[in-house]
Design an enzyme around this catalytic site. Sequence first.
Site, PDB file in Angstrom:
ATOM      1  N   ASN A 195     -10.212  -3.051   2.253  1.00 45.52           N
ATOM      2  CA  ASN A 195      -9.926  -2.969   0.824  1.00 45.52           C
ATOM      3  C   ASN A 195     -11.210  -2.690   0.059  1.00 45.52           C
ATOM      4  O   ASN A 195     -12.290  -2.636   0.647  1.00 45.52           O
ATOM      5  CB  ASN A 195      -9.339  -4.308   0.333  1.00 45.52           C
ATOM      6  CG  ASN A 195      -7.857  -4.467   0.655  1.00 45.52           C
ATOM      7  OD1 ASN A 195      -7.110  -3.503   0.697  1.00 45.52           O
ATOM      8  ND2 ASN A 195      -7.440  -5.697   0.889  1.00 45.52           N
TER       9      ASN A 195
ATOM     10  N   HIS B 278       0.824  -1.220   0.000  1.00 42.79           N
ATOM     11  CA  HIS B 278       0.000   0.000   0.000  1.00 42.79           C
ATOM     12  C   HIS B 278       0.858   1.272   0.000  1.00 42.79           C
ATOM     13  O   HIS B 278       0.505   2.270   0.633  1.00 42.79           O
ATOM     14  CB  HIS B 278      -0.970   0.017   1.196  1.00 42.79           C
ATOM     15  CG  HIS B 278      -1.980  -1.095   1.148  1.00 42.79           C
ATOM     16  ND1 HIS B 278      -3.161  -1.002   0.446  1.00 42.79           N
ATOM     17  CD2 HIS B 278      -1.965  -2.326   1.693  1.00 42.79           C
ATOM     18  CE1 HIS B 278      -3.834  -2.130   0.570  1.00 42.79           C
ATOM     19  NE2 HIS B 278      -3.130  -2.951   1.313  1.00 42.79           N
TER      20      HIS B 278
END
Length: 486
Positions: free
Chosen positions: A129, A56
């Site tokens: 997510n 990320h």
Amino acid sequence: MSDTTNRLTTSWGAPVGDNQNSMTAGSRGPTLIQDVHLLEKLAHFNRERVPERVVHAKGAGAHGYFEVTNDLSKYTKAAFLSEVGKRTPLFVRFSTVAGELGSADTVRDPRGFAVKFYTEEGNYDLVGNNTPVFFIRDAIKFPDFIHTQKRHPQTHLKNPNAVWDFWSLSPESLHQVTILMSDRGIPATYRHMHGFGSHTFKWVNAAGEAVWVKYHFKTEQGIRNLDVELAAKLAGENPDYHTEDLFNAIAQGDFPAWKLCVQIMPLEDADTYRFDPFDVTKVWSQKDYPLIEVGRMVLDRNPDNYFAEVEQATFSPGSFVPGIEASPDKMLQGRLFAYSDAHRYRVGANHNALPINRPKAETNTYQRDGQMRFDGNGGGSVYYEPNSFGGPKQSAEHKTAPFPVSGTAASVAYDHADHYTQAGDLYRLLSEEERARLVRNIVSAMKPVEKDEIKLRQIAHFHKADPEYGRRVAEGLGLPVPRDDG
Ligand code: NDP
């Protein structure tokens, strides 16, 4: 006294005499080491980066608020959810997963969807997510999985052999692989995608009664995805396409919003539900556990500074507030450790004291010292417990709700081995055009895999999810179609 308002200073506050010419011995030099402003400038520059997140790394963030639209206090005592109309400030960070800090936004990848609610009882982080499930369900597999998504140790290139080798040997990934390879694998923007808490969590009410819960953020902008050719073109022409879109939308007053819904499961259902509700590779069917609205999230303010807010924002699925607790989900259990540990390493032991992470609720801890302790460090207040000086005390009503455990300690697999039904259900709910694009995306992603053995193993998984799914991928790759009887 001269006007000092716009005067350039060193970091120690002294006025700078010359910021364009270094100090030299004679007009040609060499440069003098006594030009401490030059030394400080170069040395600080060398230290501008903190380690990028190992996953990320590339992201964009925004501030906003959450407003309760439905009273669910019968399920949770979380104060920020306690009454309709209540607003809580929040910060959101969206991200891709596998690429580096400068990588392109419009790639096929899950998107991180991390929300920090600054509640009156401390920060609650929902670190999910844009997909309801994940590739693996035990944290012990995570470093291996991410290695396959990163670069080859020799060539420094992305490696489809590793990607498909791992997935084909880890069939629990099939559901998420199907989502990733579908149209939703490349969202049009961060605004046009749903968000999910993905894991199962526990909600506890004021009477101490608990339920299992899953979170869904439903985009009010509608789902929109990018065509693969356009996504590839944008990755070259404007690698920051999603970052730019989010910033510009908010700057123009077009504030993106999501409806937050939950699914609620009575505790006892966990023993009998047809899927293990703590297995993050599975959803709970919405026919069994329908969505219940909770509130609305609106993003209405851009960060003033990318590094201070987006890069230094630290989210942890372990940042709970009273009324919200962990479930035994083995992937969640690993994340409860790994996220905070990553932040201690990247940002420092005092990361929660930085302005973007600092709770709006009063904090009273016995933590002291550590690198970059930039607040008052507790001054002269009592710094240990127990003490006789009126220091902060635990509040027994906020103990984790007791829960039974049983069994024999061992390294055990989930006893639910059906990796296929839900991936197949997803395939079957797609339109013919969506199926065709899904198969095309898979075929083009698998073509570079060198070993047929890997491709055939993966095709067998698609086939078990739905025979048509397996057949179409096999045909696209020019490989034998698995027999319908096995
Ligand atoms: P439902 O028919 O009750 O729900 C289907 C879900 O799939 C909805 O959340 C729908 O919401 C979503 N969906 C619709 N089209 C797509 C698509 N092209 N790609 C991804 N998601 C889509 O069925 P079930 O709850 O029984 O689930 C069936 C399958 O749907 C699951 O196996 C799972 O793969 C998928 N799914 C399920 C979710 C859940 O929480 N139960 C969540 C998301 C997907 P929307 O169109 O708003 O996304």
